[in-house]
Scaffold this motif. Sequence first.
Motif, mmCIF file in Angstrom:
data_model
loop_
_atom_site.group_PDB
_atom_site.id
_atom_site.type_symbol
_atom_site.label_atom_id
_atom_site.label_comp_id
_atom_site.label_asym_id
_atom_site.label_seq_id
_atom_site.Cartn_x
_atom_site.Cartn_y
_atom_site.Cartn_z
ATOM 1 N N GLY A 36 110.045 7.333 -51.939
ATOM 2 C CA GLY A 36 108.852 6.209 -51.689
ATOM 3 C C GLY A 36 109.877 4.924 -50.491
ATOM 4 O O GLY A 36 109.355 4.649 -50.379
ATOM 5 N N HIS B 268 101.822 10.038 -49.611
ATOM 6 C CA HIS B 268 102.602 8.160 -49.881
ATOM 7 C C HIS B 268 102.993 8.589 -51.729
ATOM 8 O O HIS B 268 104.285 8.708 -51.512
ATOM 9 C CB HIS B 268 101.776 7.426 -50.273
ATOM 10 C CG HIS B 268 102.133 6.128 -49.912
ATOM 11 N ND1 HIS B 268 101.977 4.565 -49.947
ATOM 12 C CD2 HIS B 268 103.895 5.578 -50.473
ATOM 13 C CE1 HIS B 268 102.597 3.969 -49.679
ATOM 14 N NE2 HIS B 268 103.532 4.405 -50.584
ATOM 15 N N GLY C 83 109.527 5.527 -45.597
ATOM 16 C CA GLY C 83 108.494 4.166 -45.032
ATOM 17 C C GLY C 83 108.521 3.939 -43.464
ATOM 18 O O GLY C 83 106.724 3.607 -43.226
ATOM 19 N N TYR D 261 99.450 3.933 -41.912
ATOM 20 C CA TYR D 261 98.681 2.720 -42.314
ATOM 21 C C TYR D 261 98.446 2.382 -40.789
ATOM 22 O O TYR D 261 96.976 1.637 -40.902
ATOM 23 C CB TYR D 261 99.077 2.281 -43.380
ATOM 24 C CG TYR D 261 99.657 2.834 -44.426
ATOM 25 C CD1 TYR D 261 98.373 3.618 -44.985
ATOM 26 C CD2 TYR D 261 101.086 2.727 -45.842
ATOM 27 C CE1 TYR D 261 98.604 4.225 -46.275
ATOM 28 C CE2 TYR D 261 100.457 3.463 -46.511
ATOM 29 C CZ TYR D 261 99.862 4.449 -47.101
ATOM 30 O OH TYR D 261 99.409 4.898 -48.149
ATOM 31 N N LEU E 161 103.720 13.467 -42.323
ATOM 32 C CA LEU E 161 102.921 11.641 -41.445
ATOM 33 C C LEU E 161 102.271 12.016 -40.208
ATOM 34 O O LEU E 161 101.517 11.227 -40.029
ATOM 35 C CB LEU E 161 103.809 11.208 -42.498
ATOM 36 C CG LEU E 161 103.498 10.829 -44.043
ATOM 37 C CD1 LEU E 161 104.781 10.285 -44.289
ATOM 38 C CD2 LEU E 161 102.254 10.164 -44.323
ATOM 39 N N VAL F 44 104.074 -1.515 -47.589
ATOM 40 C CA VAL F 44 105.381 -0.911 -47.597
ATOM 41 C C VAL F 44 106.635 -1.080 -46.916
ATOM 42 O O VAL F 44 107.687 -0.913 -47.544
ATOM 43 C CB VAL F 44 104.959 0.663 -46.897
ATOM 44 C CG1 VAL F 44 105.635 1.622 -46.817
ATOM 45 C CG2 VAL F 44 103.623 2.128 -47.564
ATOM 46 N N GLY G 194 97.114 10.807 -45.763
ATOM 47 C CA GLY G 194 98.237 9.436 -46.248
ATOM 48 C C GLY G 194 98.473 9.035 -47.474
ATOM 49 O O GLY G 194 99.818 8.801 -47.828
ATOM 50 N N LYS G 195 97.575 8.318 -47.898
ATOM 51 C CA LYS G 195 97.581 7.916 -48.966
ATOM 52 C C LYS G 195 98.211 9.222 -50.388
ATOM 53 O O LYS G 195 99.092 8.946 -51.162
ATOM 54 C CB LYS G 195 96.917 7.107 -49.914
ATOM 55 C CG LYS G 195 96.409 5.382 -49.494
ATOM 56 C CD LYS G 195 94.600 6.141 -49.922
ATOM 57 C CE LYS G 195 94.263 4.341 -49.509
ATOM 58 N NZ LYS G 195 93.339 3.930 -49.581
ATOM 59 N N LEU H 277 105.232 6.076 -42.746
ATOM 60 C CA LEU H 277 103.870 5.914 -43.527
ATOM 61 C C LEU H 277 103.415 4.415 -42.527
ATOM 62 O O LEU H 277 102.069 3.883 -42.944
ATOM 63 C CB LEU H 277 104.186 5.482 -45.281
ATOM 64 C CG LEU H 277 104.445 5.954 -46.119
ATOM 65 C CD1 LEU H 277 105.402 5.987 -46.837
ATOM 66 C CD2 LEU H 277 103.374 6.940 -46.640
#
Length: 897
Positions: free
Chosen positions: A585, A576, A591, A598, A560, A610, A572-573, A594
């Motif tokens: 997740g 995820h 987290g 984003y 990431l 998130v 990235g998605k 992520l």
Amino acid sequence: MRTRDKMIKFVKLTPNVSQVSSLKFVSSLAVNDNPSIVLGKYGRANSPFDSIQFFSEYAKSGLCTIRNSKILHTHLLRTAVLQSNIFVANSLLDWYCKSGAMVNALNLFDLISHPNVFSWNIMISGCNQNGLFLHSWGIYCRMHSSGFEPNEITYGSVLSACTTLRAPMFGKQVYSLATKNGFFSNGFVRAGMIDLFAKTCSFEDALRLFHDVSCQNVVCWNAIISGAVRNEENLVALDFFFQMCCRNLEPNSYTFSSVLTACATLEAIETGRGVQAWVIKHDAEDVFIGTSLVDLYAKCGKMDEAFKKFAQMPIRNVVSWTALISGFVQNDDPVSALKVFRDMRKMGVKINNYTLTCVITACAQLAMIEESVKIHCLVLKTGFYLDAAVGAALINMYSKVGAASLSEMVFKEMENLQDLSTWAAMASSFAQNQNSSAAIQLFQKMLQESLRPDKFCTSSVLSIIICLNLGRQVHCFALKTGIAFCDSVGCSLLTMYSKCGSLEDSYRVFKEIPQKDNVSWASMIAGFAEHGFADQALMLFREMLSDEIILDNMTLNAILSACSALHSLQIGKEIHGYALRAGLGNDRVVGGALVTVYSKCSALELAKKVFDVLPQKDQVVCSSLVSGYTQNGYIEEAFFLFHYMRMSDLAIDSFIISSILGSITLLNKSSIGTQLHALIIKMGIDSDVYVGSSLVTMYSKYGSIEDCCKVFDQIEEPDLIGWTAMIVSYAQHGKGAEALRVYELMRSEGISPDSVTFVAVLSACSHSGLVEEAYLHLHSMATDYGLEPSYRHYACMVDLLGRAGRLKDAERFINDMPIEPDSLVWGTLLAACKIHGDIELGKRAATKVMELEPHDAGVYISMSNICADVGQWEEVLKIRSQMKGTGVKKEPGWSFL
């Protein structure tokens, strides 16, 4: 319960005076030594002396002390019994062995004129029981050379000694002789050899030996199951257990303990509960199985069940207590661990070194410095201060509570032990406290004292090496000693090369690691991402997936980071989605990564989603979102989140404060900046270099160079960013001479400038008209610091020459640039032409900009204004018409006023 039937008849003594007196003497001695046990009935002159029952019950009574053995020996020497009856001689020999008087046992053994195989077995087993394994081997060699035929007890005992001595060659010789003599299928002998292979050679050899002959002996099955557990083949151990059950073999306490240990290591709680049900069904639970169950529930994070099981145990030993303490430590509950330890001491249970290491580990926290000192005092009081494991734990404890000097004190007290674990702990302590010079000196001292650093010590030293040459020397040592391909050393090597900027060496080491674990993959992916090779990081990640390696939070965090560097929202998605499928997740590490991805991709709504679903929001996750808000201009949201952190008592570090300070400069509200500065002073972080640098930038934007100086003076140890911020502040306020003085002061402090610093220096020269100085600094970039000038540096030089009115020199400078000029450079010259009214040069500069940026409206406007200033209105109309033809539109200006 009565002893076995009489197999050997004791030679009955004739009832004479010496007989009667001597037998009464034995009886009286026994009674006097312990009146609670009456053995006098065997001393009556009118009844035969039952030697088997006498020696058997006396051994069970626990009175086999050295004193009693010597007294009985003295009595028997006064009769003819010792020489005439081998059973009596062997029994006395066994007493000496059980009481630990091996010198007396050996002297007695040498006096036995006709020892039998039981005599030899007693001596071999006695040496094993008293830790004299080399003597055990020596006695077996004497037995073999004397022509005695060993039995299964002999072979089993000698193989046990060879296992402890880690002498597989001796063990193989013994087993070959046992096979030759017909003991190939004997369960006791095969079990000893399986244990030897499992502990000293390879588990594959143990498996091969086990499968050679179909075995119905529980001892052999126990040996292979425990060997599998010892070699971390826990699934194999469980498979053997199920096979054993299918063959209707009855497991015993040893079997259940080994299987439960395998379940604990695998954290297979349901399988463990099934084994527990089996134990209950067969009423087979004892203290060892109970302890294994406590350990199972503890390692599976079920501390309530572990404590409940512990409370139900009728008998608890030191291992039981230690398992419960260790469970609380592993589950991050040091308070409960210390409470159980106090209860243990109140109950009078004798502690051992494992108990102390668990308790010391529990105290390895900043909040428990007082408990740490108390435990150290207990260690000194109980005499465990010279135990290597306890010493290593103390060193580690003091390191984690920030008392590095106390770690060194403990190490110096144990330095003469020459134990690698304490040296490795000290190296780790130096590494944790970023004391690289001390760690390297320790490593060198080990080599000087002929101590070979192990993989743990080498990994610790490699973790803080930032010098490529030194790192390569340690790498050579690791190759020479054969530890370079261990997972921990290999991972440390590739990380070291990555930190030193040698990604080629890092990747070479990575490829040579035979069994790559998740840490190795994550480290290599992170190395590529951190050094600007995010594409290679993604390729390596795909390779990892093709190898069907199960990803963990570290690996996902590393990849990431690469997505953040690439600003790749789509990838990235996808990551995820993988994290959600893998059940990670809601992991805090994943987290936070992520949220960063984003945020970097300007997908703030996804970042907030998130953030909202995370069950626990820590400092790192909040920092990521605050940074995302400020970088994307969501100032109000950033302040709301900052307020949420303060209300939630989450720690606020320098990174968050720096992000907030950056957003304040965009608001242009000095009152908020002043309030935040007051909070920073209250928190005591005004001397932090990151916070101080941000404050300098903030006050510079507010136009207060005096406040910039005050804030800069508060920084304890300014780094390159802090010095550069101060140079930029002076340059922006037209104080070029002051900016250059700060630059020289920075160099005198031994801090090397980077490309950003040189932009600030050249900008300062430009604002102060210092043309010659600017040329010198531009030349210094490459010659003194190996930095290649970029477009921004060349643009500063063009701006400097333009401000000085040297437009021809500026054009000549652009034409002589070693790289192709971009629109920024030509646009800077165009701006200078507007100031000095040079239409012809301005047209040439404008033409270049239009070629590079055909849709840049500012170029047309600038050229139009130049023509308007000198009254060339036809040219103005022509330029306006050209704008319409190319579809370029001027954005209308607006103002709050």
